[in-house]
Enzyme design. Structure first.
Site, mmCIF file in Angstrom:
data_model
loop_
_atom_site.group_PDB
_atom_site.id
_atom_site.type_symbol
_atom_site.label_atom_id
_atom_site.label_comp_id
_atom_site.label_asym_id
_atom_site.label_seq_id
_atom_site.Cartn_x
_atom_site.Cartn_y
_atom_site.Cartn_z
ATOM 1 N N TYR A 1 3.983 0.673 5.078
ATOM 2 C CA TYR A 1 5.297 0.002 5.063
ATOM 3 C C TYR A 1 6.122 0.443 3.855
ATOM 4 O O TYR A 1 7.267 0.871 3.980
ATOM 5 C CB TYR A 1 5.033 -1.494 5.061
ATOM 6 C CG TYR A 1 6.185 -2.425 4.785
ATOM 7 C CD1 TYR A 1 7.134 -2.724 5.766
ATOM 8 C CD2 TYR A 1 6.298 -3.073 3.546
ATOM 9 C CE1 TYR A 1 8.159 -3.620 5.515
ATOM 10 C CE2 TYR A 1 7.312 -3.975 3.290
ATOM 11 C CZ TYR A 1 8.246 -4.251 4.274
ATOM 12 O OH TYR A 1 9.260 -5.147 4.031
ATOM 13 N N TYR B 1 0.203 -4.042 8.514
ATOM 14 C CA TYR B 1 0.318 -2.695 7.941
ATOM 15 C C TYR B 1 -0.967 -1.886 8.109
ATOM 16 O O TYR B 1 -0.936 -0.659 8.137
ATOM 17 C CB TYR B 1 0.691 -2.722 6.453
ATOM 18 C CG TYR B 1 1.932 -3.531 6.113
ATOM 19 C CD1 TYR B 1 2.859 -3.901 7.096
ATOM 20 C CD2 TYR B 1 2.185 -3.925 4.794
ATOM 21 C CE1 TYR B 1 3.977 -4.648 6.772
ATOM 22 C CE2 TYR B 1 3.315 -4.669 4.467
ATOM 23 C CZ TYR B 1 4.191 -5.030 5.459
ATOM 24 O OH TYR B 1 5.304 -5.779 5.131
ATOM 25 N N THR C 1 12.675 -3.098 0.478
ATOM 26 C CA THR C 1 11.688 -4.092 0.031
ATOM 27 C C THR C 1 11.309 -3.861 -1.433
ATOM 28 O O THR C 1 11.375 -2.725 -1.923
ATOM 29 C CB THR C 1 10.409 -3.999 0.892
ATOM 30 O OG1 THR C 1 9.429 -4.869 0.331
ATOM 31 C CG2 THR C 1 9.825 -2.594 0.924
ATOM 32 N N LEU D 1 18.374 -5.623 9.157
ATOM 33 C CA LEU D 1 17.199 -6.398 8.717
ATOM 34 C C LEU D 1 15.999 -6.152 9.625
ATOM 35 O O LEU D 1 14.904 -6.655 9.361
ATOM 36 C CB LEU D 1 17.534 -7.894 8.781
ATOM 37 C CG LEU D 1 18.592 -8.423 7.824
ATOM 38 C CD1 LEU D 1 19.415 -9.514 8.485
ATOM 39 C CD2 LEU D 1 17.949 -8.944 6.566
ATOM 40 N N ARG E 1 4.970 -8.364 -9.549
ATOM 41 C CA ARG E 1 6.316 -7.845 -9.256
ATOM 42 C C ARG E 1 7.366 -8.779 -9.860
ATOM 43 O O ARG E 1 7.581 -9.880 -9.359
ATOM 44 C CB ARG E 1 6.536 -7.786 -7.735
ATOM 45 C CG ARG E 1 5.735 -6.716 -7.036
ATOM 46 C CD ARG E 1 6.408 -6.232 -5.768
ATOM 47 N NE ARG E 1 6.494 -7.208 -4.721
ATOM 48 C CZ ARG E 1 5.736 -7.189 -3.612
ATOM 49 N NH1 ARG E 1 4.844 -6.237 -3.427
ATOM 50 N NH2 ARG E 1 5.903 -8.100 -2.698
#
Ligand code: NAD
Ligand code: UDP
Length: 347
Positions: free
Chosen positions: A157, A90, A124, A81, A309
């Site tokens: 990222y 970022y 992710t 993790l 999303r």
């Protein structure tokens, strides 16, 4: 191999165990299994209540060290993790973000391939990239993954995570499973700037912080982007479903999300203001207002967004028998109540 939760000879390494997800996972592993655990992190402030537990060994060290990597890979099950994973970083720290989300996990994957460990790697939902506002279920094995320009370092990222997934999938002899979280929320998430962290936390933590401090809730680019929020408790059930279904999970990437919990960020701010008013028993006009802000002003140069999303959870249902079941309002209320109680003395 079928792992039994009752078997005290099973051992597991959790890397990033001191973080939001890791700390909940550690609690659940202690409560629901007899396993021995190696917990690795740079910091364990969320796990003070577990520091003397006889089944946990704490290793306060850095995944970038070779010695740490080989120690972790000597465990039969490894859950990784560890990452820099807060969007506000970022843009400013793209190089560190890439090292953390590509270089370090790749070294661990190589060591696991050599040792034979089963690597469960946290990727992710951002790997799906620059999604549009059109409703579309994101499917693990068929949805496109489109990122923005290299100058838009928001994607540092997502790109690093995506390349790590591809590297993991390409490694001969590695037993792997990749998990793609969709905006997990719950107690212990992130931090309050100026109290136990710096920068901009992820949206729900930031809204909780703003409500507690009686400051505005900032809506970036009018709060039109949409997310599917997932209760940390559903997420932990998911990880357990993976752990009992090793055969079905090997060589698979899974979304972890709840398509029922989708809303815009502006709607999220409204709900949070209402929940806060009701918890504090005040009228809504006494609660912090929302304030519009441009992404450039808020996050700086190089920020772009995923507009929507929504996870498909068909694969998780089919292979693992998993369905999320926590309603969003319950999770939002639980999270805000935790923030109020946890920061009671600090604010
Ligand atoms: P978190 O920041 O709370 O936890 C990450 C932990 O990793 C931290 O405790 C940090 O100290 C540790 N860490 C970072 N670099 C390390 C290093 N070099 N060595 C040892 N430890 C290190 O984040 P989280 O929300 O718990 O997320 C965990 C994972 O899930 C990350 O890989 C993240 O990218 C992924 N993820 C989470 C979400 C979410 O909604 N929480 C969404 C998408 C992806
Ligand atoms: N966001 C916002 N206000 C904030 C923090 C975030 O409007 O104070 C927006 C952000 O621009 C994005 C969404 O909320 O559209 C989710 O952001 P978050 O940082 O939680 O993570 P992401 O899902 O983008 O990885």
């Amino acid at each position: 191999m079928k792992y039994s939760f009752k078997d005290p000879t099973v051992s597991i390494a959790i890397v990033g165990a001191g973080g939001f997800i890791g700390s909940h996972l550690l609690d659940a592993l202690i409560e629901r299994t007899s396993w021995r655990i190696l917990a690795v992190d740079l910091d364990f402030y969320r796990l003070q209540h577990r520091l003397h537990h006889p089944r946990i060994e704490f290793l306060c060290d850095d995944l970038k060290k070779e010695s740490v990597v080989s120690r972790i890979a000597s465990y039969p099950i490894v859950i990784n993790l560890a990452a820099i994973c807060v969007p506000s970083r970022y843009m400013r720290e793209a190089k560190e973000v890439i090292e953390s989300n590509y270089n370090h996990p790749v070294a661990l994957a190589l060591a696991c391939a050599k040792s034979g460990a089963w690597l469960i790697h946290f990727s992710t939902s951002e790997v799906y990239g620059k999604t549009s506002i059109e409703p579309c279920l994101l499917e693990e094995d068929s949805s496109p993954m489109i990122l923005g320009s290299v100058r838009a370092s928001r994607w540092s990222y997502a790109c690093a995570k995506q390349l790590t997934e591809r590297y993991i999938a390409s490694l001969q002899g590695l037993s792997w499973t990749v998990l793609r979280p969709f905006n997990f929320v719950g107690p212990r998430m992130d931090f309050i700037p100026g109290i136990d962290g710096e920068g901009i936390p992820r949206v729900l933590a930031n809204f909780c912080a703003a409500l507690l401090k009686n400051e505005p809730l900032f809506l970036v680019d009018q709060g039109v982007s949409r997310r599917s929020f997932t209760s940390i408790h559903d997420a932990i059930h998911f990880i357990f479903a993976v752990l009992v279904h090793q055969e079905e999970s090997l060589g698979q990437a899974f979304n972890i999300g709840n398509p029922e919990n989708e809303l815009s960020i502006a709607e999220l701010a409204d709900r949070m203001r209402q929940i806060y008013a009701s918890l504090k028993q005040v009228s809504i006009d006494q609660v912090s207002p929302v304030q519009l802000i441009s992404s450039k002003e808020y996050y700086g140069e190089g920020y772009e967004d995923s507009l929507r999303r929504i996870p498909s959870i068909e694969k998780a249902k089919r292979l693992l028998g998993y369905v999320p079941n926590e309603a969003l309002d319950v999770t939002l209320q639980e999270t805000l109540s935790w923030f109020i109680e946890h920061y009671r003395l600090a604010l």
